[in-house]
Motif scaffolding. Structure first.
Motif, PDB file in Angstrom:
ATOM      1  N   GLY A   1       0.826  -1.208   0.000  1.00  0.00           N
ATOM      2  CA  GLY A   1       0.000   0.000   0.000  1.00  0.00           C
ATOM      3  C   GLY A   1       0.856   1.252   0.000  1.00  0.00           C
ATOM      4  O   GLY A   1       2.102   1.203   0.014  1.00  0.00           O
ATOM      5  N   THR A   2       0.175   2.408  -0.054  1.00  0.00           N
ATOM      6  CA  THR A   2       0.843   3.715  -0.099  1.00  0.00           C
ATOM      7  C   THR A   2       0.184   4.621   0.934  1.00  0.00           C
ATOM      8  O   THR A   2      -1.034   4.613   1.098  1.00  0.00           O
ATOM      9  N   PHE A   3       1.010   5.376   1.670  1.00  0.00           N
ATOM     10  CA  PHE A   3       0.441   6.338   2.604  1.00  0.00           C
ATOM     11  C   PHE A   3       1.259   7.620   2.557  1.00  0.00           C
ATOM     12  O   PHE A   3       2.417   7.649   2.151  1.00  0.00           O
ATOM     13  N   GLU A   4       0.611   8.693   3.005  1.00  0.00           N
ATOM     14  CA  GLU A   4       1.199  10.027   2.967  1.00  0.00           C
ATOM     15  C   GLU A   4       1.816  10.354   4.326  1.00  0.00           C
ATOM     16  O   GLU A   4       1.256  10.027   5.361  1.00  0.00           O
ATOM     17  N   MET A   5       2.978  11.045   4.298  1.00  0.00           N
ATOM     18  CA  MET A   5       3.678  11.386   5.525  1.00  0.00           C
ATOM     19  C   MET A   5       4.541  12.621   5.283  1.00  0.00           C
ATOM     20  O   MET A   5       4.793  12.999   4.122  1.00  0.00           O
ATOM     21  N   PRO A   6       5.004  13.302   6.341  1.00  0.00           N
ATOM     22  CA  PRO A   6       5.936  14.420   6.151  1.00  0.00           C
ATOM     23  C   PRO A   6       7.235  13.947   5.527  1.00  0.00           C
ATOM     24  O   PRO A   6       7.695  12.826   5.776  1.00  0.00           O
ATOM     25  N   ALA A   7       7.846  14.792   4.736  1.00  0.00           N
ATOM     26  CA  ALA A   7       9.070  14.423   4.008  1.00  0.00           C
ATOM     27  C   ALA A   7      10.282  14.550   4.932  1.00  0.00           C
ATOM     28  O   ALA A   7      11.126  15.448   4.745  1.00  0.00           O
ATOM     29  N   TYR A   8      10.348  13.658   5.889  1.00  0.00           N
ATOM     30  CA  TYR A   8      11.497  13.658   6.800  1.00  0.00           C
ATOM     31  C   TYR A   8      12.741  13.126   6.094  1.00  0.00           C
ATOM     32  O   TYR A   8      12.636  12.413   5.078  1.00  0.00           O
ATOM     33  N   THR A   9      13.905  13.423   6.701  1.00  0.00           N
ATOM     34  CA  THR A   9      15.187  12.899   6.209  1.00  0.00           C
ATOM     35  C   THR A   9      15.990  12.445   7.404  1.00  0.00           C
ATOM     36  O   THR A   9      16.138  13.190   8.389  1.00  0.00           O
ATOM     37  N   ILE A  10      16.478  11.213   7.331  1.00  0.00           N
ATOM     38  CA  ILE A  10      17.342  10.675   8.379  1.00  0.00           C
ATOM     39  C   ILE A  10      18.787  10.879   7.940  1.00  0.00           C
ATOM     40  O   ILE A  10      19.206  10.376   6.886  1.00  0.00           O
ATOM     41  N   VAL A  11      19.530  11.607   8.734  1.00  0.00           N
ATOM     42  CA  VAL A  11      20.938  11.928   8.414  1.00  0.00           C
ATOM     43  C   VAL A  11      21.825  11.149   9.373  1.00  0.00           C
ATOM     44  O   VAL A  11      21.728  11.319  10.597  1.00  0.00           O
ATOM     45  N   PHE A  12      22.704  10.312   8.814  1.00  0.00           N
ATOM     46  CA  PHE A  12      23.627   9.524   9.613  1.00  0.00           C
ATOM     47  C   PHE A  12      24.932  10.295   9.772  1.00  0.00           C
ATOM     48  O   PHE A  12      25.405  10.971   8.844  1.00  0.00           O
ATOM     49  N   HIS A  13      25.542  10.141  10.950  1.00  0.00           N
ATOM     50  CA  HIS A  13      26.838  10.773  11.184  1.00  0.00           C
ATOM     51  C   HIS A  13      27.914   9.955  10.489  1.00  0.00           C
ATOM     52  O   HIS A  13      27.887   8.735  10.474  1.00  0.00           O
ATOM     53  N   GLU A  14      28.863  10.655   9.896  1.00  0.00           N
ATOM     54  CA  GLU A  14      29.949   9.965   9.199  1.00  0.00           C
ATOM     55  C   GLU A  14      30.838   9.280  10.215  1.00  0.00           C
ATOM     56  O   GLU A  14      31.193   9.831  11.242  1.00  0.00           O
ATOM     57  N   GLU A  15      31.212   8.024   9.918  1.00  0.00           N
ATOM     58  CA  GLU A  15      32.087   7.261  10.808  1.00  0.00           C
ATOM     59  C   GLU A  15      33.522   7.720  10.625  1.00  0.00           C
ATOM     60  O   GLU A  15      33.968   7.922   9.502  1.00  0.00           O
TER      61      GLU A  15
END
Length: 290
Positions: free
Chosen positions: A276-290
């Motif tokens: 299925g498809t659902f609508e959500m805020p366009a969040y972004t997960i940013v990972f810290h560089e190792e």
């Protein structure tokens, strides 16, 4: 026991004397006692007749309660004698039981020797069987009815000529449970190691699949293609874990730290999944560089 009986007899005599006294006689006795107590000179102590009367009257009530008792309750003297007699009976019973145990061994040895001589005097095995039935048999044998299969239908065959029949008798109680058979511990080291390897391979494939959606240490929900449900659940779990905290930072299962970048101008996106498809805020997960 004789000493207790003498005390009990004396207490009975006192009880009879107290019960014969009338209220007028008791009143006269208490008044005379009060007058006598009041006539005794005292140094540095001043007492009144009312105080002495209360004290003497209280003592008299205690004596009556001890020997005569109160309404609805027995006397304390009777309770003491009953308790004492019960203790004496118990001690006597225990002493008798100990004495019987000390003499039971010798008596049983004589009985066993007598029974052994009776068996020795038997001429034939049949006579010994009859004696055994008398000595070791039971008065009321248990008769079992059922479909018992016999090797022969002869009515002349004895119990010693046929094989025994085994019956399992279960107690008629609700709390009865059959004993579980004890088994040794099975070594499953190889199965556990094989399962561990398969789980590690499965986790590695899932991690590689998740990493394939991270571009430049960023996981943008707006640019994601159609994903599987377990991938979506993992991303949403990461998102909710960070949003629940004040600094909006969290850590994945493999130890990588990340933070959430909120969308600009409340931008929203469509997350497409195979179910299925659902609508959500366009969040972004940013990972810290190792």
């Amino acid at each position: 026991r004789s000493f207790v009986k003498s005390l009990q007899l004396n207490a009975t005599n006192i009880e009879q004397l107290l019960s014969k006294l009338s209220k007028e006689q008791i009143q006269m006795i208490l008044e005379r006692l009060t007058e006598y107590e009041f006539s005794i000179p005292r140094i540095d102590v001043e007492v009144t007749k009312e105080q002495l009367w209360d004290k003497i009257h209280g003592r008299w009530r205690s004596i009556e309660n001890w020997f005569l008792g109160t309404a609805g309750a027995g006397s304390e003297a009777g309770k003491v004698f009953d308790t004492t007699n019960e203790i004496i009976r118990r001690i006597t019973r225990y002493a008798t039981r100990i004495s019987e145990q000390n003499h039971s061994g010798a008596n049983r040895r004589e009985e066993y020797a007598k029974i052994a001589r009776l068996f020795w005097d038997c001429k034939t095995i049949e006579e010994a069987h009859r004696l055994s039935a008398v000595v070791f048999g039971i008065e009321k044998p248990l008769h079992l009815k059922g479909d018992i299969k016999r090797d022969t239908e002869s009515i002349n065959s004895g119990v010693y000529e046929e094989p025994p029949a085994m019956f399992t008798v279960v107690p008629r109680v609700r709390t009865y449970r059959e004993k579980s058979e004890r088994k040794g511990i099975i070594d499953r080291t190889k199965e556990k190691e094989q399962m561990r390897r398969e789980n590690l391979k499965k986790l590695k494939r899932q991690q590689e699949l998740l990493d394939s959606y991270v571009k430049g240490n960023r996981l943008e929900f707006a640019t994601l293609p159609e994903i599987e449900p377990y991938v979506r659940d993992t991303f949403l779990m990461w998102l909710s874990k960070a949003l629940e905290r004040k600094e909006q930072k969290a850590k994945t299962e493999d130890g990588r730290t990340y933070y959430i970048e909120k969308p600009q101008h409340d931008q929203r996106c469509l997350l497409k999944c195979s179910d299925g498809t659902f609508e959500m805020p366009a969040y972004t997960i940013v990972f810290h560089e190792e």
